[in-house]
Design a protein around this motif. Sequence first.
Motif, PDB file in Angstrom:
ATOM      1  N   GLN A  59      30.175   0.190 -18.462  1.00 55.39           N
ATOM      2  CA  GLN A  59      30.421  -0.454 -19.747  1.00 55.39           C
ATOM      3  C   GLN A  59      30.543  -1.969 -19.593  1.00 55.39           C
ATOM      4  N   LEU A  60      31.169  -2.406 -18.508  1.00 52.23           N
ATOM      5  CA  LEU A  60      31.289  -3.846 -18.268  1.00 52.23           C
ATOM      6  C   LEU A  60      29.911  -4.472 -18.066  1.00 52.23           C
ATOM      7  N   GLY A  61      29.048  -3.780 -17.329  1.00 61.14           N
ATOM      8  CA  GLY A  61      27.692  -4.283 -17.108  1.00 61.14           C
ATOM      9  C   GLY A  61      26.901  -4.379 -18.397  1.00 61.14           C
ATOM     10  N   LEU A  62      27.022  -3.353 -19.249  1.00 59.22           N
ATOM     11  CA  LEU A  62      26.344  -3.387 -20.544  1.00 59.22           C
ATOM     12  C   LEU A  62      26.892  -4.515 -21.406  1.00 59.22           C
ATOM     13  N   GLY A  63      28.201  -4.708 -21.343  1.00 57.38           N
ATOM     14  CA  GLY A  63      28.809  -5.815 -22.078  1.00 57.38           C
ATOM     15  C   GLY A  63      28.278  -7.163 -21.626  1.00 57.38           C
ATOM     16  N   ALA A  64      28.061  -7.311 -20.318  1.00 65.36           N
ATOM     17  CA  ALA A  64      27.548  -8.564 -19.786  1.00 65.36           C
ATOM     18  C   ALA A  64      26.129  -8.840 -20.293  1.00 65.36           C
ATOM     19  N   ILE A  65      25.327  -7.795 -20.389  1.00 65.44           N
ATOM     20  CA  ILE A  65      23.963  -7.961 -20.913  1.00 65.44           C
ATOM     21  C   ILE A  65      24.003  -8.404 -22.370  1.00 65.44           C
ATOM     22  N   ILE A  66      24.856  -7.740 -23.165  1.00 67.26           N
ATOM     23  CA  ILE A  66      25.002  -8.125 -24.573  1.00 67.26           C
ATOM     24  C   ILE A  66      25.462  -9.571 -24.691  1.00 67.26           C
ATOM     25  N   ILE A 113      33.401 -10.042 -25.681  1.00 76.16           N
ATOM     26  CA  ILE A 113      32.423  -8.955 -25.634  1.00 76.16           C
ATOM     27  C   ILE A 113      32.721  -8.032 -24.461  1.00 76.16           C
ATOM     28  N   LEU A 114      33.141  -8.613 -23.346  1.00 72.34           N
ATOM     29  CA  LEU A 114      33.473  -7.812 -22.164  1.00 72.34           C
ATOM     30  C   LEU A 114      34.700  -6.941 -22.423  1.00 72.34           C
ATOM     31  N   PHE A 115      35.688  -7.497 -23.132  1.00 74.18           N
ATOM     32  CA  PHE A 115      36.866  -6.711 -23.481  1.00 74.18           C
ATOM     33  C   PHE A 115      36.487  -5.552 -24.403  1.00 74.18           C
ATOM     34  N   ALA A 116      35.673  -5.849 -25.426  1.00 69.35           N
ATOM     35  CA  ALA A 116      35.276  -4.820 -26.383  1.00 69.35           C
ATOM     36  C   ALA A 116      34.470  -3.709 -25.733  1.00 69.35           C
ATOM     37  N   ALA A 117      33.695  -4.059 -24.719  1.00 66.68           N
ATOM     38  CA  ALA A 117      32.849  -3.072 -24.050  1.00 66.68           C
ATOM     39  C   ALA A 117      33.660  -2.062 -23.254  1.00 66.68           C
ATOM     40  N   THR A 118      34.877  -2.433 -22.876  1.00 65.48           N
ATOM     41  CA  THR A 118      35.653  -1.590 -21.960  1.00 65.48           C
ATOM     42  C   THR A 118      36.936  -1.027 -22.556  1.00 65.48           C
ATOM     43  N   THR A 119      37.267  -1.351 -23.804  1.00 66.39           N
ATOM     44  CA  THR A 119      38.500  -0.835 -24.412  1.00 66.39           C
ATOM     45  C   THR A 119      38.181   0.352 -25.307  1.00 66.39           C
ATOM     46  N   SER A 120      39.211   0.972 -25.855  1.00 66.52           N
ATOM     47  CA  SER A 120      39.018   2.181 -26.661  1.00 66.52           C
ATOM     48  C   SER A 120      38.612   1.830 -28.090  1.00 66.52           C
ATOM     49  N   LEU A 121      37.944   2.780 -28.748  1.00 63.57           N
ATOM     50  CA  LEU A 121      37.512   2.587 -30.133  1.00 63.57           C
ATOM     51  C   LEU A 121      38.710   2.398 -31.055  1.00 63.57           C
ATOM     52  N   SER A 122      39.777   3.146 -30.841  1.00 60.37           N
ATOM     53  CA  SER A 122      40.946   3.045 -31.731  1.00 60.37           C
ATOM     54  C   SER A 122      41.565   1.655 -31.688  1.00 60.37           C
ATOM     55  N   ASN A 123      41.664   1.059 -30.498  1.00 56.50           N
ATOM     56  CA  ASN A 123      42.206  -0.298 -30.395  1.00 56.50           C
ATOM     57  C   ASN A 123      41.340  -1.286 -31.167  1.00 56.50           C
ATOM     58  N   VAL A 124      40.034  -1.153 -31.015  1.00 52.75           N
ATOM     59  CA  VAL A 124      39.088  -2.053 -31.669  1.00 52.75           C
ATOM     60  C   VAL A 124      39.207  -1.944 -33.186  1.00 52.75           C
ATOM     61  N   VAL A 125      39.194  -0.720 -33.691  1.00 45.85           N
ATOM     62  CA  VAL A 125      39.259  -0.500 -35.143  1.00 45.85           C
ATOM     63  C   VAL A 125      40.557  -1.048 -35.714  1.00 45.85           C
ATOM     64  N   THR A 141      30.241  -4.408 -30.547  1.00 45.63           N
ATOM     65  CA  THR A 141      30.018  -4.322 -29.103  1.00 45.63           C
ATOM     66  C   THR A 141      30.404  -2.952 -28.578  1.00 45.63           C
ATOM     67  N   ASN A 142      31.585  -2.489 -28.966  1.00 42.90           N
ATOM     68  CA  ASN A 142      32.082  -1.204 -28.492  1.00 42.90           C
ATOM     69  C   ASN A 142      31.126  -0.069 -28.836  1.00 42.90           C
ATOM     70  N   GLN A 143      30.645  -0.064 -30.067  1.00 44.50           N
ATOM     71  CA  GLN A 143      29.772   1.017 -30.504  1.00 44.50           C
ATOM     72  C   GLN A 143      28.362   0.908 -29.923  1.00 44.50           C
ATOM     73  N   LEU A 144      27.886  -0.305 -29.720  1.00 43.37           N
ATOM     74  CA  LEU A 144      26.575  -0.487 -29.086  1.00 43.37           C
ATOM     75  C   LEU A 144      26.608  -0.006 -27.642  1.00 43.37           C
ATOM     76  N   VAL A 145      27.648  -0.364 -26.926  1.00 43.99           N
ATOM     77  CA  VAL A 145      27.799   0.094 -25.544  1.00 43.99           C
ATOM     78  C   VAL A 145      27.878   1.616 -25.497  1.00 43.99           C
TER      79      VAL A 145
END
Length: 456
Positions: free
Chosen positions: A196-203, A405-417, A166-170
Amino acid sequence: MTFAEATSAFASYAWGPHMLFLLVGGGLFFLLYSGFAPFRYLKHAINILRGKYDEPNAEGQISHLGALSSAMAGTVGMGNIGGVALAMVAGGPGAIFWMWVSAIVGMATKFFTCTLAIMYRGHDDQGVVRGGPMYIITEGLGPKWKPLAVFFAVVGMMGNFPLFNTNQLVTIVKEWVILGPDNLGTGAASDHFWLQLGLGAIIMLVVGSVVLGGITRIAAVATRAVPTMILIYVGCAVYVIGSHLEQVPGYLAQIVTEAFSMKSVAGGILGTLLIGVKRAAFSNEAGIGTEVMAHGSAKTAQPVKEGLVAMLGPAIDTLIVCTATALIILISGVWQQGGVDGISLSSRAFDQTMPGVGPYLLLLCVVFFAITTIITQAFYGSQCFRFLCGSRYVPMYQTFFLLTILFAATTSLSNVVNLIDGAYALMAIPTMISAVLLAPKVKAAAKQYFAELKQQ
């Protein structure tokens, strides 16, 4: 301790040197213990995949092709594109070599784990056949091992949250469709947050429309989308490599030599090795246990057949797709410029090597790769939740999954990884322990199957 520091500490602790012993050492054990027998039947594995040996009346929900496509939908994604970029930034080109090594031993690992997926399938509270490490443990090792199965299911839910994809797609949609690469860094941070939140909502809406249909709908989507996107992506790589063919031998040599460099950016051979293994595990998931859940749904009464089909996964995923990404990044030279990471680095590499059209072809592939991976992760997470809590409450889990998905769309890449890396390491522990303990069962079944095959 901040959230970022906590996630970093979690990943560092989970991915200690012991993971090299577990994943690479375990895979090497499977490779040697099998006597390389499965590798001698690659042609037979392809024929199984083509439907030559289908068993339409066998227990299960999807075909061999559907099982592999579902598993590939979960593996061929951002790990092959953004993950390779992460590997090269953190470990240099040498990390790719260790990804190759992990893929080769991972093929043996997948043969064993996915043979066990059929051999020790269980049934959920509604009587539906299910597969996964939690069933291998409880059905194959017995009830006294159930705590290990519960442990896998708990960390499996976490590891299959749709954070990285999600993070990388956004990120790529934001950079190349909405803001444009020349306008990055403009505007207030809050503007980007809402974007980013809006894109996350679409996903979330797109994924939800497929996830609620279960594994049969997931397999149908994956069977159509994944092979096509792999062909497009590899086609782009063939064009780039063909246009710079004289440079390719030098880059391949660089990958090998830097794998053993004491001066690598990762701090030496061990650091480069660990990064390569980590990124390979995220890419092809051999030994992690997710692939076991997809292949455990195949319509077959012959476990070895599914093990052979599953073995093809790391070859396609890591040896072909990840290598294609690595060569594009190396040819472009952008990995040495600094300032970007993950999918942003990959998109710039495509822009350098295929000016104008490259990033948008990548975007097309990324959209399908990411969505199909997220959809498959929803199935994996649901399997884990169903094992723990029963089928009745699965819709509650699916709702929570979609909200992440909404969280992933708006958080940092390092946290996700860090979160996903840590969870994957923990998932590997019960998966590999159970596979090693039950390896004699797989070897005996394989010996009998290959003997019968020679008589046909």
